[in-house]
Design a protein around this motif. Structure first.
Motif, PDB file in Angstrom:
ATOM      1  N   LEU A 130      86.582 -62.229  53.236  1.00 31.37           N
ATOM      2  CA  LEU A 130      85.151 -61.688  52.727  1.00 31.37           C
ATOM      3  C   LEU A 130      85.183 -61.059  51.484  1.00 31.37           C
ATOM      4  CD1 LEU A 130      84.593 -60.165  56.487  1.00 31.37           C
ATOM      5  CD2 LEU A 130      83.727 -62.246  55.509  1.00 31.37           C
ATOM      6  N   LEU A 134      83.219 -62.625  48.520  1.00 30.69           N
ATOM      7  CA  LEU A 134      82.060 -61.951  47.651  1.00 30.69           C
ATOM      8  C   LEU A 134      82.455 -61.768  46.363  1.00 30.69           C
ATOM      9  CD1 LEU A 134      79.510 -60.383  48.190  1.00 30.69           C
ATOM     10  CD2 LEU A 134      80.912 -58.305  48.809  1.00 30.69           C
ATOM     11  N   HIS A 137      81.344 -65.001  44.926  1.00 26.55           N
ATOM     12  CA  HIS A 137      79.925 -65.086  44.791  1.00 26.55           C
ATOM     13  C   HIS A 137      79.370 -64.226  43.769  1.00 26.55           C
ATOM     14  CE1 HIS A 137      75.763 -64.875  46.372  1.00 26.55           C
ATOM     15  NE2 HIS A 137      75.754 -63.628  46.549  1.00 26.55           N
ATOM     16  N   LEU A 138      79.858 -63.051  43.584  1.00 28.17           N
ATOM     17  CA  LEU A 138      79.435 -62.245  42.557  1.00 28.17           C
ATOM     18  C   LEU A 138      79.661 -62.562  41.010  1.00 28.17           C
ATOM     19  CD1 LEU A 138      80.195 -58.748  44.143  1.00 28.17           C
ATOM     20  CD2 LEU A 138      77.963 -59.984  44.313  1.00 28.17           C
ATOM     21  N   LEU A 144      78.079 -67.687  49.515  1.00 26.89           N
ATOM     22  CA  LEU A 144      78.998 -66.849  50.183  1.00 26.89           C
ATOM     23  C   LEU A 144      79.787 -67.857  50.951  1.00 26.89           C
ATOM     24  CD1 LEU A 144      79.960 -63.787  50.430  1.00 26.89           C
ATOM     25  CD2 LEU A 144      78.416 -63.634  52.333  1.00 26.89           C
ATOM     26  N   GLU A 293      76.507 -52.367  52.079  1.00 26.37           N
ATOM     27  CA  GLU A 293      77.307 -53.894  51.712  1.00 26.37           C
ATOM     28  C   GLU A 293      77.846 -53.837  50.385  1.00 26.37           C
ATOM     29  OE1 GLU A 293      77.377 -56.304  53.745  1.00 26.37           O
ATOM     30  OE2 GLU A 293      76.104 -55.529  55.148  1.00 26.37           O
ATOM     31  N   GLU A 295      77.996 -56.304  48.403  1.00 27.79           N
ATOM     32  CA  GLU A 295      76.879 -56.667  47.411  1.00 27.79           C
ATOM     33  C   GLU A 295      75.804 -55.860  46.952  1.00 27.79           C
ATOM     34  OE1 GLU A 295      74.375 -60.933  46.937  1.00 27.79           O
ATOM     35  OE2 GLU A 295      75.372 -60.498  49.010  1.00 27.79           O
ATOM     36  N   TYR A 298      77.172 -53.724  44.257  1.00 29.16           N
ATOM     37  CA  TYR A 298      77.148 -54.286  42.926  1.00 29.16           C
ATOM     38  C   TYR A 298      76.018 -54.595  42.360  1.00 29.16           C
ATOM     39  CZ  TYR A 298      77.651 -58.336  39.888  1.00 29.16           C
ATOM     40  OH  TYR A 298      77.630 -59.539  38.853  1.00 29.16           O
ATOM     41  N   ALA A 315      83.348 -56.160  40.542  1.00 31.78           N
ATOM     42  CA  ALA A 315      83.703 -57.660  40.975  1.00 31.78           C
ATOM     43  C   ALA A 315      85.276 -58.142  40.827  1.00 31.78           C
ATOM     44  CB  ALA A 315      82.774 -58.609  40.495  1.00 31.78           C
ATOM     45  N   VAL A 366      79.169 -65.355  58.744  1.00 40.41           N
ATOM     46  CA  VAL A 366      78.450 -65.640  57.385  1.00 40.41           C
ATOM     47  C   VAL A 366      77.450 -66.854  57.927  1.00 40.41           C
ATOM     48  CG1 VAL A 366      78.303 -66.791  55.191  1.00 40.41           C
ATOM     49  CG2 VAL A 366      80.142 -65.251  55.879  1.00 40.41           C
ATOM     50  N   ASN A 371      74.559 -63.175  54.312  1.00 37.10           N
ATOM     51  CA  ASN A 371      75.418 -62.080  53.456  1.00 37.10           C
ATOM     52  C   ASN A 371      75.654 -60.977  54.185  1.00 37.10           C
ATOM     53  OD1 ASN A 371      75.357 -64.171  51.724  1.00 37.10           O
ATOM     54  ND2 ASN A 371      74.385 -62.958  49.754  1.00 37.10           N
ATOM     55  N   VAL A 374      79.055 -59.382  55.737  1.00 41.40           N
ATOM     56  CA  VAL A 374      80.072 -58.996  55.149  1.00 41.40           C
ATOM     57  C   VAL A 374      80.605 -57.413  55.397  1.00 41.40           C
ATOM     58  CG1 VAL A 374      81.326 -58.611  52.804  1.00 41.40           C
ATOM     59  CG2 VAL A 374      80.016 -60.874  53.127  1.00 41.40           C
TER      60      VAL A 374
END
Length: 443
Positions: A130, A134, A137-138, A144, A293, A295, A298, A315, A366, A371, A374
């Motif tokens: 995970l 992530l 993804h970022l 994801l 989360e 994300e 971030y 990240a 997921v 998202n 996560v």
């Protein structure tokens, strides 16, 4: 010169192939011996900085500010005590915790211990899947789901390390730890925490963990900090150092390995504390108390801190955290399989099996929750680790207290009191959490 393994070997992941592979000259000066013994603690400490720590620390900092910081510190101190037990067991007996458990317990009991240890490996690998997904993804903007799929290819990294010696792996881990640490130093400079409040958070408070949610997070932090498979791992990899089987040499090896263990786990403590402090300073202090989360953390960092550098570093360090934990998880899996089952398979096959088992819940989660899966799965994975911990702790404490096995290196009365108290506290906290979760007691 350290013994070099042939390029066809599956090292550095197969413990039986790297045992006694790092020579430590008897007459070497103290600083050189320290340098030679440094390394196993670093590999173990990686497990204390994995993405599961991020989830629990970020949620704890966002929701409760600095008030759970003392849980990070106490959990790290407990980890130091327990990892030192595992280290001493491996050095004195020349065998790891899994091997000794197979020999000292009945076959059904040993198989249950093996199954629980494998569950902890999978739970840890789920966090790495995970976290890595992530990070992809970022950093690269992929979905994801695709990020989860990309993490399956870390088996190629494991194959790329085939034939390397154990010191090479330790050097790689040091570089990844340095990347994570440097990233957080820069982020804390950018965030500017309120240090008096940070110091106040170091003071233990029962009120801080009185409710169900803070207790759940506190046990998640504990599970993310004291990992059961790390106890098996540490008892094995300390045997990579060549140590004479004399009382004085064993005592010297234990002292030097203790320095390595405590120094390495202090680095892990500082990084885990930095994650919580960052979340408390950037989110809780600005009214963002529901950042659960990674994300979300971030996305919010750049506008709150005023620069996109903080988010990029966040990240990058997340990716370094997930990849470094992958290596140690692979070695731990090998230790557990070889020790309990006396079964050796190529490291890439072990990596593939573990990653495949972790991918299933990750893809399902997921797919069903998007998202939002996560954070929930990360925290849950750490609680699962905490629930497994007593089943690794009990045999470890019993064995290191056994004078017939350990001789003069058996636990002394004070050590016994401390570690059995830790066992009781961890077991009681887990029981409380289970009872709260199923509604038998109030939160």
């Amino acid at each position: 010169m350290p013994f070099k393994l042939p390029t066809t070997a599956t090292a550095p992941f197969c413990p039986s192939e790297v045992r006694g592979s790092v020579d430590v000259p008897e007459g070497a000066p103290f600083w050189k011996k320290i340098a030679q013994f440094a390394g196993p603690g670093l590999l173990v400490s990686i497990g204390y900085m994995d993405p599961g720590n991020w989830a629990t620390d970020i949620e704890a900092g966002s929701r409760y500010g600095y008030s759970l910081l003392f849980v990070v510190v106490l959990s790290s101190l407990a980890a130091m005590a327990l990892q030192c037990l595992a280290m001493r067991l491996g050095i004195v007996t020349g065998r790891d915790l899994a091997q000794l458990s197979r020999d000292r317990y009945s076959k059904p009991v040993a198989r249950v211990q093996w199954a629980l240890a494998e569950i902890s490996i999978i739970a840890c690998d789920l966090a790495e899947v995970l976290g890595g997904a992530l990070a992809f993804h970022l950093l690269f903007g992929c979905s994801l789901m695709w990020g989860v799929i990309f993490t399956a290819f870390d088996t190629l990294i494991v194959l790329g390390l085939k034939g390397k010696n154990f010191r090479d792996l330790e050097a790689i881990m040091l570089g990844l730890i340095a990347t994570i640490g440097l990233g957080y130093v820069v982020e804390l400079v950018l965030v500017k925490p309120h240090w008096p409040a940070v110091m106040a958070g170091l003071v233990p408070s029962w009120q801080a963990v009185a409710g169900r949610e803070p207790l759940y997070l506190a046990i998640g932090i504990l599970g993310a900090t004291v990992m059961p498979h790390n106890l098996y791992l540490h008892s094995s990899i300390v045997q990579t150092r060549v140590v004479a089987r004399t009382p004085s040499s064993l005592a010297s090896a234990i002292r030097l390995s203790r320095i390595d263990t405590i120094a390495s786990l202090c680095l892990a403590l500082l990084i885990n504390a930095a994650i919580l402090i960052l979340a408390a300073s950037a989110f809780h202090a600005t009214g963002h108390t529901q950042v659960t989360e990674i994300e979300d953390a971030y996305r919010l960092l750049a506008p709150i801190v005023g620069t996109g550098l903080a988010a990029i570093l966040f990240a990058v360090t997340l990716l370094a955290s997930g990849q470094s934990s992958t290596f140690t998880g692979t070695i731990a899996g090998q230790v557990i399989m070889e020790g309990f089952l006396n079964l050796k398979i190529p490291c890439y096959q072990r990596r593939f099996i573990t990653r495949a088992l972790a991918l299933i819940p990750a893809l399902i989660g997921v797919g069903m929750m998007g998202n939002g899966a996560v954070g929930k799965l990360l925290v849950a994975s750490q609680v699962v680790l905490s629930l497994q911990l007593p089943f690794a702790l009990y045999p470890l404490i019993r064995m290191t207290s056994d004078r017939a096995l350990m001789g003069n290196f058996a636990n002394r009365a004070l050590t016994k009191g401390i570690v059995w108290m830790l066992f009781g506290v961890i077991s009681a906290a887990n029981l409380w959490l289970v009872l709260q979760t199923i509604g038998l007691i109030g939160g």
